[in-house]
Design a protein around this motif. Sequence first.
Motif, short mmCIF file in Angstrom:
data_model
loop_
_atom_site.label_atom_id
_atom_site.label_comp_id
_atom_site.label_asym_id
_atom_site.label_seq_id
_atom_site.Cartn_x
_atom_site.Cartn_y
_atom_site.Cartn_z
N VAL A 171 5.02 -27.24 31.73
CA VAL A 171 5.36 -26.27 31.40
C VAL A 171 6.90 -26.50 31.01
O VAL A 171 7.56 -25.60 30.13
N ARG A 172 7.13 -28.23 30.44
CA ARG A 172 8.69 -28.86 30.13
C ARG A 172 8.49 -30.00 29.94
O ARG A 172 7.56 -30.60 30.87
N THR A 216 7.87 -30.54 24.84
CA THR A 216 6.83 -29.63 25.77
C THR A 216 5.52 -29.44 24.44
O THR A 216 4.67 -29.84 25.30
N PHE A 264 6.01 -29.94 35.38
CA PHE A 264 4.89 -29.04 35.97
C PHE A 264 4.81 -27.78 36.20
O PHE A 264 5.77 -27.32 37.00
N ALA A 265 4.22 -27.09 36.29
CA ALA A 265 4.49 -25.69 37.18
C ALA A 265 4.43 -25.67 38.37
O ALA A 265 5.40 -24.74 38.80
N ASP A 266 3.90 -26.21 39.10
CA ASP A 266 4.00 -26.47 40.96
C ASP A 266 5.04 -27.40 40.98
O ASP A 266 5.24 -27.61 42.33
#
Length: 912
Positions: A171-172, A216, A264-266
């Motif tokens: 995500v970044r 990203t 990451f998204a999680d």
Amino acid sequence: MTRAVNSLLLHPYALQTEQRSEPLGIGERHPRLSWKLHSDRRGAAQSAYRITVAERAADLDDPTRLVWDGGRQESGVSLLVPWDGPTLKSALRYHWRVEVWDETGTTGGTAQSWFETGLLHQDDWSAVWVGRDPVSLPHFDPPQDDDPESSALQSPPLQLRRAFDVRSQPVRARLYATARGVYEPHLNGSRIGAAELSPGWTEYHRRLQYQTYDVTDLVTEGCNVLAAIVADGWWCGYIGFDPRRAAQHYGDGPAFLAQLVIDFADGSRQVVATDAAWTEQPGAIRAADLLMGQIVDARRHTPGWDAPTPGLTGFRPVAVLHTEHGPLVAEPDNPIRVTRDLPATAVHQQGPGRYIVDFGQNMVGRVQLTVRNAEPGQRIVLRHAEVLNDGELYLDNLRRARAADVYTTGGGDKEVFEPQFTFHGFRYVEVDHYPGELTAIDVTARVLHSDTPWTGHFECSDPTVNQLQSNIAWGQRGNFLAVPTDCPQRDERLGWLADAQIFAPTASRNADVSAFFARWMRDVVDGQDPDGAFRDVAPIVTLDREAAPAWGDAGVIIPWHLWRTYGDLRALDHSFEAMAAWVEHIRRHNPDLRWRNRTGNSYGDWLQVGVNTPRDLLATAYFARSTQIVAEAAEVLGRLDASAEYRTLHAAIRSAFIESYVHDDGTVEGGTQAGYLLALAFGLLPQRLVEAAIGHLSADIEKRNTTLTTGFVGTALLCPVLADHGRADLAYALLHQHEYPSWGHSIRHGATTIWERWDGWTSHSGFQSAAMNSFNHYSLGSVGDWLFGRVAGIDQTPGSVAYGELLLRPLPGGRLTWARAEQETARGRVACGWSLADGVITVTATVPPGATAVVEIPTVDSSSVQESSSPAASRPGVLGVQPTPAGATLRLASGHYTISAIAPELTSLAPQ
Ligand code: RAM
């Protein structure tokens, strides 16, 4: 600038965090926030503001998710508002919004922006320094021979890579990186970012800047490769006029430090940092040096070296060079970037395969050359020069800087060569051994400099004066490169202090140099010795002794100027001890208050023409000026005892000056223009002798057929002092002068930048000694401040800060029929202009919200003053009209105004 629909409302715009727009990777834990204001309504001013901060832009609308809500603050302040929210976290983006209310309490506009923190804690870094081992840099003199490829330069830059797997799309992702040297980062075959010659040059022993990049979009699921090229740069290449490599100043070989942080998204995170798992192999760049040039052999290019490429061979493990990080700091100002391209204006064939290309403008950067259908192994040489001599490059003034790039072709339909680890000061490039026919489309000059936002514009009815302004601006572009340098072409390029302090007022007209100078001032202060003496240059190279008068004083003058221009109180506060220590150093060694001891290399009025301004007079004048500034700074900072003490000291130095250098008939010791200028500009004459002194100064100029004799120091004071003491006619005559020595003389002989010396080239003696003859040196361009400040008329009152109380003083004169200037100040847009037509003077003025202006209208009839065709006193926003001996003075609230009056009587001495 974003303009909202209703321009009569008060709108914030150009939001800044720590004097930068949307900075990525700041090091401040308590950043200061600023915004500018706009309104087309007269008298608009901010009465209150509210700052809100959130981690996501969308959360700014949700009061429960705010990181900080500063609440409504009843205040007109919009500059450098201190952070009062919670302590910031590392590596996080913060979105912020400002909402303003005007002077009636009506809600104005809102605007939003963001900033992102860098790695705020040393233990955020897990990376270690990697490079090549063992490093064996040759320690010998730069070769004297003509071959740019001779062995002294054969230490190829590092070409580093590291492959790694990423399990899903992040995500970044951010890269934090720096080098001992200069570097270019790559990820998966793409170059990262647009910064050039990072990390720039700082006093590396004390501070090394790291850069932050948003990568990203470059990271992908699966196999990735992070890579970099690292060349010698300021770390271990040639710098200054010292015939040593910088290895003897800093370190003995380039190294790289980087940390890629992938989120990451999680909520999980992966970090890829420089360590023993990296590999290295030299590539196509065989050598690169800032002064000498870059050598590329395209046959040695390794395709796919910076991407996940199967079957790559030859890369060997790096050496871990250091595990401690050293003094890392986040980059606090904009990096160097390519800011524009200049096309060739002419291509001359000089012989088989040999061309001289003219770019029409002396500039700083590099050439991009396209080669078509070449056989592999063709060796093309590019040499750079500022001027021509008999149609060929004039290279002698480069001294030991070779400024030559070499490109050996790899073969193929089209090859593009552009050296990225060197820079040259040039208008002309010679392309030798070019295969085929060189045409203008194959060669482009790429302009490089520290990317200070350009904020000023000056223009008038005289094309030569406009060319002068252009020359000044180009001198600034070329020499604001990592540090404020004296010159960009020869083996020098140093951060000379006098040059910087003399030019800073002009520089801050043309561009927002707040962050640039604040950063460099840290190097100046770091260079101070325990006795309080600054050095002549910062960062320190070679000249490690106490600074000369007018050189060391930069350590006092520049922080004061930053305060006056940008309202940067913190920079003033941080510099105060150093400023006072410098004055104490002079006092300690000169108890009789004439500065005659510890004058360092005492350059005097450097490069004055045919006269000799007494050095102790110049020194004592600067001692007085610095002491006066320290007293004023102390008052601003609330250090009232110190302020009183330095005021007393200033009065005593002034008395000593008068006693030693001023005679009863108003003559000043030495009788030079600079001597008079220093005494007048720094208030060092008894009032009763001021008029006589102006008379002596004017007589000296007139007896020399209206020419100057001043050098670096005196020239900055020349036009301002004359104009402020009733001799605007003479100031204009000097501005319009085109006989040697004058600005016009250099322009008449083709100058497109400011020359180091008035006699850089003259018709009577040709080129000055090549030992010191730069054609791109901004110091004598210090008249630029006067072009904005008097010719167009944008200034501020003596007590004003950051243009809060404007002093608009248009000065019609000389050959001019109109002049105008505008500046995006820290507060908002300021403009002033005037024109003469049909016996009427028309003055236009823009005053930003919250500011006021005192406008001096020169007219023979103060009752004729009108604003927008009605009697001025009755107009909205006009707070007062006062007749004066020279016309009328108006006080204005914010807004745009058009003022007219019967024109003043003018006498012109200007040569036609
Ligand atoms: C020259 C530099 C610089 C000046 C010093 C004294 O070498 O170019 O401009 O400040 O000398």
